[in-house]
Write a protein that holds these residues in place. Structure first.
Motif, PDB file in Angstrom:
ATOM      1  N   PHE A 154     -16.063 -18.194  -3.727  1.00 38.98           N
ATOM      2  CA  PHE A 154     -16.680 -19.503  -3.567  1.00 38.98           C
ATOM      3  C   PHE A 154     -18.112 -19.519  -4.090  1.00 38.98           C
ATOM      4  CE2 PHE A 154     -13.295 -20.060  -0.346  1.00 38.98           C
ATOM      5  CZ  PHE A 154     -12.767 -21.233  -0.857  1.00 38.98           C
ATOM      6  N   ARG A 155     -18.804 -18.386  -3.915  1.00 41.98           N
ATOM      7  CA  ARG A 155     -20.183 -18.313  -4.399  1.00 41.98           C
ATOM      8  C   ARG A 155     -20.213 -18.459  -5.918  1.00 41.98           C
ATOM      9  NH1 ARG A 155     -23.230 -13.520  -1.874  1.00 41.98           N
ATOM     10  NH2 ARG A 155     -23.142 -14.904  -0.068  1.00 41.98           N
ATOM     11  N   LYS A 156     -19.251 -17.797  -6.591  1.00 46.22           N
ATOM     12  CA  LYS A 156     -19.178 -17.891  -8.048  1.00 46.22           C
ATOM     13  C   LYS A 156     -18.897 -19.325  -8.484  1.00 46.22           C
ATOM     14  CE  LYS A 156     -19.046 -15.772 -12.079  1.00 46.22           C
ATOM     15  NZ  LYS A 156     -20.292 -15.257 -12.651  1.00 46.22           N
ATOM     16  N   ARG A 178     -19.594 -21.988  -6.831  1.00 41.43           N
ATOM     17  CA  ARG A 178     -20.782 -22.780  -6.547  1.00 41.43           C
ATOM     18  C   ARG A 178     -21.835 -22.597  -7.636  1.00 41.43           C
ATOM     19  NH1 ARG A 178     -22.684 -25.272  -1.845  1.00 41.43           N
ATOM     20  NH2 ARG A 178     -24.937 -25.461  -1.773  1.00 41.43           N
ATOM     21  N   GLU A 179     -21.999 -21.351  -8.107  1.00 43.94           N
ATOM     22  CA  GLU A 179     -22.961 -21.098  -9.188  1.00 43.94           C
ATOM     23  C   GLU A 179     -22.548 -21.845 -10.454  1.00 43.94           C
ATOM     24  OE1 GLU A 179     -23.527 -16.935  -9.794  1.00 43.94           O
ATOM     25  OE2 GLU A 179     -24.163 -16.601  -7.722  1.00 43.94           O
ATOM     26  N   LEU A 180     -21.256 -21.781 -10.766  1.00 42.22           N
ATOM     27  CA  LEU A 180     -20.770 -22.485 -11.949  1.00 42.22           C
ATOM     28  C   LEU A 180     -21.002 -23.989 -11.799  1.00 42.22           C
ATOM     29  CD1 LEU A 180     -17.421 -20.635 -12.709  1.00 42.22           C
ATOM     30  CD2 LEU A 180     -19.351 -20.864 -14.267  1.00 42.22           C
ATOM     31  N   TYR A 181     -20.722 -24.521 -10.601  1.00 38.07           N
ATOM     32  CA  TYR A 181     -20.910 -25.947 -10.349  1.00 38.07           C
ATOM     33  C   TYR A 181     -22.381 -26.330 -10.523  1.00 38.07           C
ATOM     34  CZ  TYR A 181     -21.327 -30.319  -7.816  1.00 38.07           C
ATOM     35  OH  TYR A 181     -21.635 -31.597  -7.455  1.00 38.07           O
ATOM     36  N   GLU A 182     -23.278 -25.531  -9.955  1.00 40.15           N
ATOM     37  CA  GLU A 182     -24.710 -25.818 -10.092  1.00 40.15           C
ATOM     38  C   GLU A 182     -25.137 -25.781 -11.550  1.00 40.15           C
ATOM     39  OE1 GLU A 182     -27.013 -26.704  -7.862  1.00 40.15           O
ATOM     40  OE2 GLU A 182     -25.470 -26.797  -6.306  1.00 40.15           O
TER      41      GLU A 182
END
Length: 40
Positions: free
Chosen positions: A2-4, A6-10
């Protein structure tokens, strides 16, 4: 995981927003075109 995501989304948020705006305008234009073509 999920962190990955989220980073891609940001990272891609501005592009996603522009795409959504463009698609929204396109859909609005199509709907308006159908309304006007059915009225006149």
């Amino acid at each position: 995981m999920f962190r990955k995501l989220r980073e891609l989304y940001e990272e891609y948020k501005p592009y996603v927003r522009v795409d959504l705006i463009m698609y929204g305008v396109l859909i609005l234009l199509i709907i308006l075109y159908f309304i006007f073509s059915s009225l006149f």
